[in-house]
Write a protein that holds these residues in place. Structure first.
Motif, PDB file in Angstrom:
ATOM      1  N   LEU A  69      65.669  68.723  31.501  1.00  0.00           N
ATOM      2  CA  LEU A  69      65.510  68.030  30.232  1.00  0.00           C
ATOM      3  C   LEU A  69      66.660  67.076  29.938  1.00  0.00           C
ATOM      4  O   LEU A  69      66.487  66.099  29.206  1.00  0.00           O
ATOM      5  N   ARG A 121      64.266  63.182  29.071  1.00  0.00           N
ATOM      6  CA  ARG A 121      64.199  63.529  27.654  1.00  0.00           C
ATOM      7  C   ARG A 121      62.778  63.410  27.079  1.00  0.00           C
ATOM      8  O   ARG A 121      62.518  63.916  25.996  1.00  0.00           O
ATOM      9  N   ARG A 170      73.174  59.757  26.471  1.00  0.00           N
ATOM     10  CA  ARG A 170      73.039  60.896  25.552  1.00  0.00           C
ATOM     11  C   ARG A 170      73.913  62.085  25.941  1.00  0.00           C
ATOM     12  O   ARG A 170      73.973  63.058  25.215  1.00  0.00           O
ATOM     13  N   LEU A 202      64.177  68.570  24.464  1.00  0.00           N
ATOM     14  CA  LEU A 202      65.393  68.220  23.738  1.00  0.00           C
ATOM     15  C   LEU A 202      65.095  67.082  22.770  1.00  0.00           C
ATOM     16  O   LEU A 202      64.536  66.056  23.174  1.00  0.00           O
ATOM     17  N   PRO A 223      65.314  63.719  20.669  1.00  0.00           N
ATOM     18  CA  PRO A 223      65.988  62.453  21.000  1.00  0.00           C
ATOM     19  C   PRO A 223      67.304  62.266  20.268  1.00  0.00           C
ATOM     20  O   PRO A 223      68.168  61.522  20.730  1.00  0.00           O
ATOM     21  N   GLN A 255      56.889  63.750  24.593  1.00  0.00           N
ATOM     22  CA  GLN A 255      57.328  65.120  24.881  1.00  0.00           C
ATOM     23  C   GLN A 255      56.192  66.112  24.658  1.00  0.00           C
ATOM     24  O   GLN A 255      55.935  66.988  25.492  1.00  0.00           O
TER      25      GLN A 255
END
Length: 633
Positions: free
Chosen positions: A476, A480, A369, A495, A497, A285
C-alpha cells in the motif's frame, strides 16, 4: 440504454395503466429556491415500469423549475428529453400563479419516483427520499420488505460473469443489475434475514462451495436481496468505464441462462460513464476490493459529485437543507488535499539556512507521501520531523509518533490480538486491537477529514524488522490507489490519500545500506549531516539567536573534522541546550554525551579518545590555528 419512463396520462390512442393503491398517501416535493411556491404533489402507483420499478403519478398543478442543471442533458438524457417533450406539448408550461416557474397542466405518469422528481427539478433527484408525506415521512417508508435507514452506495460486478460481460449485454440495455445464484431455491426473494440465508446456502450449495465461498456468498446475497433498497446508488465497471445508476425497485428471482443473472433489480443508469483512471483515488481504492458486491457508502459524496460542477451541486442542495450552517457532502468531499507552502517564518523558527530546502521537503512529501530523514545522532531528525508535520498538518492533533525497536511487530504497529479486560464482566480476553497506523488511518479517512493532512512519525525506523512490521502494508505504501485484505480482521484496507509518513534513521546505529530495496523504493531519503546544510551551520545560528559566544560551534567543527566516517560525526543537538552555557556545562556534556559515543565507535582500537577528541585537545588546535592565521603574511 433506455430512458426513464415518463408519459402523460390519457394521451391519444393510449390508456393509462397506473392504478393508485387505496392506502397510498399523497406525497410532496419541495423544489430548489421555491419560496412562495407550492410543493409538487404526486402518488405512488401500483403498476410497475418496463424494468420493474414502481410508477409514480405527478398531479396537475405541480410547479416545476423553468431551467435544468447545465449537465442534466448530458448525464440524464432520457429524463431531459421527456421534460422537453412535455414542454413542447404544452403540458409543462409557464405558470400564471408563480412567475418565473413552470406548471403541469395535466397528470403525468412517470416510470419511478426519481424520474418524476427529475422532470420537475431538471436535476438528478432521489425520489424515494425527497418525496414526503405532509408529516415528513419519506416515500421509502411505504415500501414493504425494504431495508430501512439512510441511502447507501454499492458496487456490483458484472463485466465478467462466467466469461460474459453482463453490463453491456443486459444491465445497460434493459436497465437492470443482477447477481448470479444458480443454485438458490426459487422461493427466496426480497428481504431474507442473514440467518435464513446461511441455512439456505449451506443446504443449496452443499459440497460445491468451500466454507469461505459460502461465507462470501451469504454476505453478497444479503446485501443484494435485503440491504439494497430503492433510491440507493449502484455502480459497476466495464471496459475501463465506471457507470452509476439508481436502484428503483425490489429484488426478484427470474430464470436466466446458466443462472448468470437470476437475481435482478431495476436500475436507472446515468447516460454518461467515467474513465476509471480519472476517478478520485479514494473511489479507485474501493473499486480494487475483490468482491462481487461492495459497500461504497464511505465514498458516496464523491460519487454524487462525479461530472458535476460546484455550482450545480450547490443548486441541487438548495432543496435539501434549511440550515445555512449545513455543509453539502459532495462539495465537502471534493475539497482538495493541500500541503501549505513553507515560508521564511518557519525557516527562521527551525533555523534552516534556506526556505527552499523546506519547500523541497514539502514537494517530496507531496510526490512520494513517505520520506526518511537520516543522519548521525544529534542532527535534529526527530525534532525537524515533528515540527514539519505540525506545520503541514495544521497542528499537533494530526500528528502521531511511534518509535520502532527490535521487538516491534506488525501487531504493535497496525493491528493484532491483545489481552483486554471487559469493563462489565472484568474478564480478560484477547481482542483485536488497533495499532497507531490503523488508528491514524481511521482518523484521516473520517468524513470531513479527507482534505486535512495527517502525519505518522516513525522514529528510529531502521531499528525494527521492517518486513515483519509492515507486512502487506508494504504494497500500500507504493500503490496508494489499491486496497488489501488484512491479516487479522479480514477487512479490506487502503491507506488514505491524506496520510503521510516521515521516518527518522540514525546512521550510526545501522547503515542505510542495510535497509532492503523494497523499503528504499517506497521512501524518499533526505540526509541531515554535520558536513552539509541545514545541519552544518545550525549550532552557529542557534548560538547567535541565543546571544551566546560561537566557541561551542568552533569546537564541534574541530571535533567532526577529526572523525573520518561521516555516519559517526556528531550533530549539533547535543550542544543546543541552555545547560551547556552554565558553569562547567560544556565540559559535562562533552564528557557524558559525546565522548562515550566516540568510545563506542572506536571500541577495540588502541586509541586515546581524550587526547584525540577531548575539549582541551580541540581547544589547543583551534587556538594554534588562530595564531597561525594571525602570523601568516
Amino acid at each position: 440504454m433506455t430512458s426513464r419512463g415518463v408519459r402523460v396520462s390519457g394521451e391519444a390512442g393510449e390508456r393509462s395503466e397506473g392504478v393508485v393503491p387505496q392506502q397510498s398517501p399523497e406525497f410532496r416535493l419541495r423544489l430548489p429556491g421555491a419560496s412562495g411556491v407550492d410543493r409538487a404533489r404526486g402518488v405512488l402507483l401500483a403498476g410497475v415500469g418496463t424494468n420493474g420499478s414502481r410508477k409514480f403519478l405527478l398531479r396537475a398543478g405541480s410547479p416545476a423549475r423553468d431551467r435544468a442543471m447545465p449537465s442534466f442533458a448530458r448525464h440524464f438524457k432520457g429524463a431531459h428529453q421527456r421534460r422537453e417533450e412535455l414542454r413542447a406539448a404544452g403540458v409543462l408550461r409557464r405558470s400564471e400563479r408563480w412567475p418565473g416557474w413552470l406548471e403541469l397542466t395535466e397528470d403525468v405518469e412517470c416510470g419511478s419516483p426519481s424520474a418524476a422528481a427529475e422532470v420537475l427539478v431538471g436535476a438528478p433527484r432521489n425520489g424515494w427520499v425527497e418525496w414526503r408525506t405532509e408529516s415528513g415521512a419519506p416515500l421509502s417508508d411505504f415500501m414493504e420488505g425494504v431495508w430501512s435507514g439512510p441511502g447507501r452506495a454499492w458496487l456490483v460486478r458484472g463485466s465478467n460473469v462466467s466469461g460474459v460481460d453482463l453490463v453491456q449485454r443486459l444491465w445497460l440495455p434493459e436497465e437492470r443489475v443482477s447477481l448470479p445464484a444458480a443454485r438458490l431455491r426459487p422461493d427466496i426473494g426480497q428481504g431474507p434475514s442473514k440467518e435464513r440465508l446461511r441455512a439456505v446456502v449451506e443446504e443449496d450449495w452443499g459440497t460445491t462451495a468451500t466454507y469461505n465461498q459460502k461465507l462470501e456468498l451469504v454476505e453478497e446475497l444479503h446485501a443484494f436481496l435485503s440491504r439494497m433498497k430503492p433510491g440507493d446508488t449502484v455502480c459497476t465497471l466495464s471496459g475501463g468505464r465506471f457507470y452509476i445508476g439508481e436502484i428503483t425497485g425490489p429484488a426478484e428471482q427470474t430464470a436466466s441462462d446458466n443462472g448468470r443473472s437470476n437475481l435482478r433489480r431495476p436500475v436507472e443508469w446515468q447516460s454518461t460513464s467515467h474513465a476509471f483512471d480519472e476517478l478520485p483515488e479514494e473511489i479507485q481504492q474501493r473499486l480494487s476490493v475483490q468482491h462481487d458486491v461492495v459497500d461504497l457508502t464511505a465514498v458516496q459524496p464523491l460519487l454524487d459529485g462525479l461530472g458535476r460542477t460546484d455550482e450545480e451541486l450547490a443548486d441541487e442542495a438548495d432543496s435539501l437543507t434549511h440550515d445555512p450552517s449545513d455543509t453539502i457532502p459532495a462539495l465537502a468531499a471534493r475539497r482538495e488535499l493541500a500541503l501549505p507552502e513553507p515560508g521564511q517564518p518557519l525557516a527562521d523558527e527551525l533555523l534552516v539556512h534556506d526556505v527552499e530546502w523546506l519547500r523541497e521537503i514539502r514537494e517530496l512529501l507531496w510526490d512520494e507521501r513517505q520520506i526518511v530523514l537520516y543522519g548521525p545522532p544529534g542532527t535534529g531528525k526527530t525534532y525537524l520531523a515533528l515540527k514539519l508535520a505540525e506545520f503541514l498538518g495544521g497542528g499537533p492533533e494530526q500528528v502521531k509518533l511511534v518509535q520502532f525497536h527490535p521487538s516491534y511487530a506488525y501487531e504493535d504497529f497496525f493491528e493484532g490480538f491483545r489481552p483486554r479486560e471487559d469493563p462489565q464482566t472484568r474478564e480478560v480476553a484477547f481482542r483485536l486491537t488497533a495499532g497507531p497506523l490503523r488508528e491514524l488511518a481511521d482518523l484521516a479517512s473520517r468524513e470531513g477529514n479527507r482534505h486535512v493532512p495527517h502525519f505518522l512519525i516513525i522514529d528510529e525506523i531502521n531499528r525494527a524488522n521492517l518486513a515483519k512490521v509492515f507486512g502487506e502494508l508494504y504494497f500500500l505504501l507504493e500503490y496508494r490507489n489499491k486496497s488489501v485484505r488484512l491479516t487479522y480482521s479480514g477487512d479490506d484496507f487502503a491507506l488514505p490519500p491524506n496520510l503521510f509518513v516521515i521516518g527518522t534513521m540514525n546512521t550510526a546505529d545501522r547503515s542505510i545500506a542495510l535497509v532492503d530495496a523494497a523499503m528504499r523504493r517506497r521512501f524518499a531519503f533526505v540526509e541531515l549531516s554535520p558536513r552539509s546544510e541545514p545541519t552544518s551551520g545550525l549550532l552557529r545560528r542557534w548560538l547567535h539567536r541565543q546571544g551566546e559566544d560561537s566557541r561551542p560551534a568552533d569546537l564541534l567543527d574541530a571535533l567532526n573534522s577529526r572523525i573520518e566516517e561521516a555516519d559517526f560525526r556528531i550533530g549539533p543537538s547535543y550542544l543546543m541546550k541552555n545547560g551547556v552555557h552554565r558553569q562547567g556545562g560544556l565540559e559535562r556534556v562533552w564528557r557524558t554525551k559525546i565522548l562515550p559515543l566516540l568510545e563506542e565507535h572506536h571500541y577495540g582500537e588502541s586509541l586515546d579518545i581524550e587526547r584525540r577528541y577531548g575539549l582541551s585537545a580541540l581547544a589547543r588546535s583551534i587556538d594554534n590555528a588562530g595564531k597561525a592565521g594571525e602570523s601568516a603574511p
